[in-house]
Design a protein around this motif. Structure first.
Motif, mmCIF file in Angstrom:
data_model
loop_
_atom_site.group_PDB
_atom_site.id
_atom_site.type_symbol
_atom_site.label_atom_id
_atom_site.label_comp_id
_atom_site.label_asym_id
_atom_site.label_seq_id
_atom_site.Cartn_x
_atom_site.Cartn_y
_atom_site.Cartn_z
ATOM 1 N N UNK A 107 52.655 46.448 33.721
ATOM 2 C CA UNK A 107 53.941 47.110 33.957
ATOM 3 C C UNK A 107 54.973 46.529 34.496
ATOM 4 N N UNK A 108 54.850 45.415 35.277
ATOM 5 C CA UNK A 108 55.830 44.832 36.211
ATOM 6 C C UNK A 108 56.329 43.438 35.685
ATOM 7 N N UNK A 109 55.744 43.187 34.512
ATOM 8 C CA UNK A 109 55.892 41.947 33.859
ATOM 9 C C UNK A 109 56.571 42.052 32.411
ATOM 10 N N UNK B 163 31.546 48.347 38.376
ATOM 11 C CA UNK B 163 32.548 49.041 38.953
ATOM 12 C C UNK B 163 33.594 48.006 39.700
ATOM 13 N N UNK B 164 33.036 46.994 40.180
ATOM 14 C CA UNK B 164 33.972 45.926 40.648
ATOM 15 C C UNK B 164 34.670 45.112 39.450
ATOM 16 N N UNK C 160 39.464 37.277 46.528
ATOM 17 C CA UNK C 160 38.386 38.087 45.865
ATOM 18 C C UNK C 160 36.842 37.174 46.212
ATOM 19 N N UNK D 209 37.402 47.808 38.202
ATOM 20 C CA UNK D 209 38.466 47.685 39.247
ATOM 21 C C UNK D 209 39.324 46.358 38.839
ATOM 22 N N UNK D 210 38.690 45.255 38.736
ATOM 23 C CA UNK D 210 39.516 44.179 38.467
ATOM 24 C C UNK D 210 40.250 43.976 37.177
ATOM 25 N N UNK E 156 47.253 47.132 35.157
ATOM 26 C CA UNK E 156 48.410 47.511 35.860
ATOM 27 C C UNK E 156 49.584 46.837 35.951
ATOM 28 N N UNK E 157 49.224 45.226 36.206
ATOM 29 C CA UNK E 157 50.088 44.211 36.415
ATOM 30 C C UNK E 157 51.165 44.106 35.341
ATOM 31 N N UNK F 12 41.251 46.789 35.568
ATOM 32 C CA UNK F 12 42.330 47.976 35.755
ATOM 33 C C UNK F 12 43.498 47.115 36.408
ATOM 34 N N UNK F 13 43.359 46.191 37.502
ATOM 35 C CA UNK F 13 44.417 45.492 38.218
ATOM 36 C C UNK F 13 45.115 44.805 37.194
ATOM 37 N N UNK G 97 48.286 31.531 43.936
ATOM 38 C CA UNK G 97 48.635 32.190 44.931
ATOM 39 C C UNK G 97 47.993 32.825 46.060
ATOM 40 N N UNK G 98 46.666 32.149 45.751
ATOM 41 C CA UNK G 98 45.887 32.697 46.904
ATOM 42 C C UNK G 98 45.096 33.999 46.539
ATOM 43 N N UNK G 99 45.402 34.672 45.506
ATOM 44 C CA UNK G 99 44.484 35.842 45.322
ATOM 45 C C UNK G 99 43.203 35.615 44.711
#
Lengths: 255, 322
Positions: free
Chosen positions: A19-21, A5-6, A90, A9-10, A16-17, A12-13, A84-86
């Motif tokens: 879209x904005x790139x 699941x985790x 995690x 989720x990662x 989704x990113x 998916x992220x 960026x520290x993301x």
């Protein structure tokens, strides 16, 4: 189950990113089409007599090239997370150590699959017709994806070593251009100088392009180059996966 | 009372450099501990060790009763981390960021969405919820950062220089939120270079310098250590500053700090003031200004390290760049 699941989720992220790139989105959509159309109409006449004759030769080559270019984003995204520290956020969460990387590579598979599908559709619209079977086509896709997973580790290493995301692009493409173009992806090997042919024939990009071509066009033996590129994939993974993880841990331990 | 955080003899080396050099800490549950120190004091290294991001070179650390090395996974279940280095994904919207954290913490999709919306409401981010985090202002980002570390309702929260780069209003807002968390029973360890921030938020302040604890206590205790008050005087003629400083030293018993025409020194007896004025007058030293002020934590820092406190002109300068 929780770890899966985790990872999902990662993944998916990472998807989704996109879209904005707009640049990344373009690299998955406009760029492969552009390469295919450019190669076809600019070089087609010179290499194969006409664009129509070149299509079946160049389409598998563009699929392989695009696969390699897309892997750069594995390193690019990882490096962005690191700088960026993301990645630290995690790591401070109760998830498996490997989940962020696994999520990224899984997302990369989805992107790869979409790119291959897009190229096949555009190829079809330009007149490409499959000379083999659907099973052969699936084998081609599986082969390209397997190579992509292995090659992603090279880009993970670049992502770990590079100072910032821009340098990932720089290193990544600088390494990719020679191995992509000094291969059989776009031109027949026998048109190149003899001294270069040895390198071209051993180049995993050539083996992969030859295998993909054989699986789509039935114009040569598929098994031998397919096994060759799988051997390369295994070798690359065996060298670069442990090396990447080692360098990643070293970078993280630096504080 | 149980200690939420217990650190004993913590040492961390980077290559040949010792960033943390034998730190002991005890934070009772529900307390706010302020870790105060200049750039490179080792504050971030301590936080990163407690958040399981770095392994200690020597010493032990327990968070919520769990060892940060042997039981790191347990520690991660009960902590939240916000800081210069733990950030949000700029390409995701605020809401997506919080949903992702919720999913990673094992919430179901619906629960993760509900928790995200709840936090977006609490942190005044509802209107910006659907916008990518890269469009957020500094204050909004920090609020999103903080809410991301609260998704799992952590018992223990680490805030690494939480107000670096924030304007005064956003900083006050952040302080208010930290106070609310404390009122709700959360243990908070925050690092800061802003002396007034530690003063405003922390129950206990630990002063860190060159990787060592050089003082600890409440803000009031630390201020009391420097005598409670500071006498300052400004001489009319700069060339008389040294002479004035010597005379003041003779009367107070402590060597004053001289900065141009300004002389300042911690004093315990406020009644010295008229005596100092008479003495300087008798010596022919012209006084432009003379007064007493309560000791600030700046004075504390000065008296502890012999150096001025934080480099406030450059918030966000890389701490612990090792």
């Amino acid at each position: 189950m929780k770890a899966i699941d985790q990872t999902l989720a990662l993944a998916w992220r990472s998807l989704v990113q996109v879209r904005r790139n707009p640049w990344e989105l373009g690299d998955y959509s406009i760029q492969p089409i552009l390469f295919l159309v450019l190669f076809l109409f600019v070089f087609g006449g010179a290499i194969a007599g006409s664009p129509e004759n070149y299509l079946a030769f160049v389409l598998p080559g563009v699929i392989v090239m695009n696969m390699l270019f897309v892997t750069v984003y594995v390193g690019h995204g990882l490096n962005t997370d690191l700088t960026r520290g993301v990645f630290d956020r995690f790591r401070a969460l109760p998830i498996p150590r490997w989940a962020p990387l696994a999520g990224r590579i899984l997302a990369d598979m989805v992107k790869q699959l979409l790119c291959i599908a897009l190229l096949l559709v555009v190829g079809y619209l330009l007149g490409f017709r499959l000379e083999t079977s659907w099973a052969h086509l699936l084998a081609m896709v599986a082969l390209v994806l397997t190579f992509a997973v292995a090659f992603s580790w090279v880009m993970v290493l670049v992502g770990v070593i590079a100072r910032d995301p821009e340098h990932v692009q720089l290193f990544g493409f600088t390494a990719l251009f020679p191995i992509t173009f000094v291969s059989s992806a776009f031109v027949p090997v026998d048109t190149m100088p003899t001294w270069l042919q040895g390198f071209v024939q051993a180049n995993p990009v050539s083996l992969l392009a030859d295998a993909a071509r054989a699986l789509m066009n039935a114009d040569g033996p598929a098994l031998e180059p397919a096994l060759g590129s799988l051997a390369w994939a295994l070798g690359i993974a065996l060298v670069f996966a442990p090396l990447s993880v080692y360098m990643l841990n070293r970078r993280l331990a630096r504080g | 009372m149980d200690n939420a955080i217990e650190v004993e003899g913590l040492v961390r080396d980077f290559g040949g450099t010792r960033a943390v050099d034998g730190v002991d800490l005890r934070v009772p549950a529900g307390h706010v501990l302020g870790l105060l120190g200049p750039n490179g004091a080792g504050k971030t290294t301590v936080v990163r060790t407690l958040a399981t991001l770095l392994a200690p070179t020597a010493g032990t650390a327990r968070v919520g009763g769990f060892d940060v090395v042997r039981e790191a996974a347990r520690v991660r279940e009960i902590i939240g981390l916000t800081g210069q280095y733990a950030s949000v994904d700029e390409k995701l919207t605020g809401r997506e960021n919080l949903i992702l954290i919720g999913r990673l913490l094992g919430l179901k999709r619906r629960e993760a969405r509900a928790r995200a919306d709840e936090l977006l409401g609490d942190f005044d981010l509802r209107e910006a919820a659907q916008r990518p985090a890269q469009t957020y202002s500094g204050g909004m980002r920090r609020r999103l950062d903080l809410s991301a570390s609260l998704v799992g309702r952590p018992r223990i929260l680490f805030l690494d220089e939480p107000s670096t780069g924030l304007d005064p209003r956003a900083r006050r807002d952040l302080w208010e939120r930290v106070r609310q968390l404390q009122a709700g029973g959360t243990t908070v360890l925050l690092t800061t270079q802003y002396l007034e921030e530690a003063d405003a938020l922390a129950d206990t302040i630990v002063v860190l310098d060159h990787g060592r604890v050089i003082a600890k206590g409440t803000a009031a205790e630390l201020k009391a250590r420097v005598g409670g008050r500071t006498l300052f005087l400004v001489v009319a003629r700069p060339e008389q500053a040294a002479a004035a400083s010597d005379r003041v030293a003779g009367m107070v018993g402590t060597q004053p700090q001289v900065d141009g025409e300004t002389i300042s020194v911690p004093v315990s007896d406020p009644s010295l003031l008229p005596a100092v004025l008479r003495d300087l007058d008798a010596a022919g030293i012209e006084v432009a200004e003379l007064g007493l002020r309560g000791a600030s934590l700046d004075d504390v820092f000065l008296s502890l390290t012999g150096r001025s406190g934080a480099s406030r002109e450059e918030p966000g300068a890389g701490e612990d760049a090792a």
